[in-house]
Motif scaffolding. Sequence first.
Motif, PDB file in Angstrom:
ATOM      1  N   UNK A   1      -0.924   2.265   4.217  1.00 21.34           N
ATOM      2  CA  UNK A   1      -1.967   2.233   5.235  1.00 21.34           C
ATOM      3  C   UNK A   1      -2.447   3.657   5.455  1.00 21.34           C
ATOM      4  N   UNK A   2      -3.729   3.906   5.196  1.00 20.45           N
ATOM      5  CA  UNK A   2      -4.323   5.225   5.378  1.00 20.45           C
ATOM      6  C   UNK A   2      -4.684   5.405   6.850  1.00 20.45           C
ATOM      7  N   UNK A   3      -4.042   6.364   7.506  1.00 23.65           N
ATOM      8  CA  UNK A   3      -4.245   6.563   8.937  1.00 23.65           C
ATOM      9  C   UNK A   3      -5.615   7.133   9.261  1.00 23.65           C
ATOM     10  N   UNK A   4      -6.278   7.749   8.280  1.00 23.17           N
ATOM     11  CA  UNK A   4      -7.596   8.320   8.523  1.00 23.17           C
ATOM     12  C   UNK A   4      -8.706   7.287   8.347  1.00 23.17           C
ATOM     13  N   UNK A   5      -8.581   6.441   7.315  1.00 23.65           N
ATOM     14  CA  UNK A   5      -9.630   5.458   7.052  1.00 23.65           C
ATOM     15  C   UNK A   5      -9.320   4.092   7.650  1.00 23.65           C
ATOM     16  N   UNK A   6      -8.062   3.883   8.071  1.00 25.03           N
ATOM     17  CA  UNK A   6      -7.683   2.600   8.650  1.00 25.03           C
ATOM     18  C   UNK A   6      -7.684   1.465   7.644  1.00 25.03           C
ATOM     19  N   UNK A   7      -7.299   1.768   6.404  1.00 29.22           N
ATOM     20  CA  UNK A   7      -7.344   0.755   5.349  1.00 29.22           C
ATOM     21  C   UNK A   7      -5.992   0.600   4.671  1.00 29.22           C
ATOM     22  N   UNK A   8      -5.699  -0.635   4.262  1.00 24.08           N
ATOM     23  CA  UNK A   8      -4.524  -0.944   3.458  1.00 24.08           C
ATOM     24  C   UNK A   8      -4.886  -0.912   1.973  1.00 24.08           C
ATOM     25  N   UNK A   9      -3.954  -0.483   1.154  1.00 23.50           N
ATOM     26  CA  UNK A   9      -4.105  -0.551  -0.294  1.00 23.50           C
ATOM     27  C   UNK A   9      -2.739  -0.796  -0.911  1.00 23.50           C
ATOM     28  N   UNK A  10      -2.738  -1.320  -2.119  1.00 28.82           N
ATOM     29  CA  UNK A  10      -1.494  -1.594  -2.834  1.00 28.82           C
ATOM     30  C   UNK A  10      -1.041  -0.330  -3.559  1.00 28.82           C
ATOM     31  N   UNK A  11       0.258  -0.048  -3.523  1.00 31.27           N
ATOM     32  CA  UNK A  11       0.801   1.087  -4.268  1.00 31.27           C
ATOM     33  C   UNK A  11       0.982   0.685  -5.735  1.00 31.27           C
ATOM     34  N   UNK A  12       0.326   1.400  -6.604  1.00 31.54           N
ATOM     35  CA  UNK A  12       0.502   1.180  -8.032  1.00 31.54           C
ATOM     36  C   UNK A  12       1.596   2.112  -8.533  1.00 31.54           C
ATOM     37  N   UNK A  13       2.687   1.548  -8.995  1.00 35.76           N
ATOM     38  CA  UNK A  13       3.828   2.343  -9.440  1.00 35.76           C
ATOM     39  C   UNK A  13       4.060   2.169 -10.939  1.00 35.76           C
ATOM     40  N   UNK A  14       4.883   3.061 -11.479  1.00 36.09           N
ATOM     41  CA  UNK A  14       5.185   3.065 -12.905  1.00 36.09           C
ATOM     42  C   UNK A  14       6.699   3.013 -13.090  1.00 36.09           C
ATOM     43  N   UNK A  15       7.119   2.743 -14.306  1.00 33.57           N
ATOM     44  CA  UNK A  15       8.544   2.609 -14.568  1.00 33.57           C
ATOM     45  C   UNK A  15       9.030   1.219 -14.221  1.00 33.57           C
ATOM     46  N   UNK A  16      10.324   1.024 -14.308  1.00 33.81           N
ATOM     47  CA  UNK A  16      10.929  -0.277 -14.038  1.00 33.81           C
ATOM     48  C   UNK A  16      11.228  -0.401 -12.542  1.00 33.81           C
ATOM     49  N   UNK A  17      10.428  -1.222 -11.867  1.00 33.35           N
ATOM     50  CA  UNK A  17      10.610  -1.395 -10.424  1.00 33.35           C
ATOM     51  C   UNK A  17      11.847  -2.237 -10.153  1.00 33.35           C
ATOM     52  N   UNK A  18      12.567  -1.984  -9.049  1.00 37.29           N
ATOM     53  CA  UNK A  18      13.744  -2.790  -8.698  1.00 37.29           C
ATOM     54  C   UNK A  18      13.341  -4.217  -8.350  1.00 37.29           C
TER      55      UNK A  18
END
Length: 479
Positions: A278-295
């Motif tokens: 959640x971006x506190x400046x724009x007030x928007x949610x976004x999905x975190x795009x991650x790399x590697x083997x997620x748990x």
Amino acid sequence: MATMARANSGPAYPERFYAAASYAGFDGSPNSNTKDIASRFSNDVALILYALYQQATVGPCTVPKPSSWSPVEHSKWKSWQQLGNMVSTEAMRLFVKILEEEEPGWYSRASNSVSEPVIDVQMNHNSNVEPIIENRNSFAETKIISAENGGLMETQDKDVVSEGLGSIVVYDKWISPPVIGQRPKARYQHGAAVVQDKMYIYGGNHNGRYLNDLHVLDLRSWTWSKVEAKVVPKSVESPSPVNIAPCAGHSLIPWENKLLSIAGHTKVPSETIQGKAFDLQTGTWSVLNTYGKAPVSRAGQSVTLVGTTLVIFGGQDAKRTLLNDLHILNLETMTWNEIDAVGAPPSPRADHAAAIHAERYLLVFGGGSHATCFNDLHVFDLQAMEWSRPTQQGEIPTPRAGHASVTVGENWFIVGGGDNKSGALETVVLNMSTLAWSVVASVEGLVPLASEWFNCVRNAAMEIELLHADQQGMVERCK
């Protein structure tokens, strides 16, 4: 605002602070004789006096973290750094207040021998304290004042009765502050985080229904409000917004100008841990795009911020399998790594508490399995990549799960939790250097603090533990 507290007779500020600093052993240099000071006070008191002295005379900590491995130097740096942007006058007040609690008659003993120390740095004079003259004696008027960083000036005495929002009413005791505004609905297994002078809560479980609402509590006015968040599209090619699914059992971590929601159970389980920001400046949610083997996806895990990485331990997956694996998410590269540790790890568990000490040691306490709750303490060395189980000192807390925790300097406060039979009534603290436990507060009866699955966070300016309790949507505070 009315108060019923007044400082002891003596000079006004900043002279009173100078006298207290000299009496305590600070000679005005950045490297005052810590050994002499530590010999007069406990480790915790010596550290906070050092930090407050630096804050009052130098200002906010801007020096780099010590490069050499010295627990003492790291603890001094961390204590000072955690004061944030506390103004000079507030640091002076707290310094004198702590000294008067440790040695109530210090001024009468020092009045004939204390002179103002030589200060070789420019003071940050933003004093809001004016002396008042009563019967020809000078007193520092005791007020509760809003500071630059949203904190509040402290009064001199422990027992203070004040009127108005944000007042400090008692010391070493949990109270319910007079919050206003629309409270969030009752919930548990939610996430909570403090950013500057605001506490945010997100999601949670309400009577078996997962939530995805975001609320904020202004810690200066004690006012609740709901955040009307927006959702950004997946991409330019796919303008439809991402799905911010309701969740519970997640962790909420402040990072830069964002709130990171990590893991948690959702109605439709995912295979791996999902994160959103959640971006506190724009007030928007976004999905975190991650790399590697997620748990594997989970809830009831611990997520601990260490530098620019998140350390994730344990939890319970969607099939109710308990976990004791350890993973790291690098927040700069957004890459997952599983830690191949040596030593005996904690048994699989969920709803435990974790904290970082000296930016190196991850401490894990308590938690539960399907059959039992724990009160064991484990330490993971992030440099040696090794688990150990040290000997605990003092009165070890009873087994518990679902407790909340927060660190203040070298102290790790544990609040609430339970063992499926009863709630834990005591607020306990572990000195992370000595591994000694002690009880700092206690509650009675069926109150939200003696329950499971709530959150505990800290307002750095005041070093107050704030609690957003489960079930009743209440806030408690303890100084």
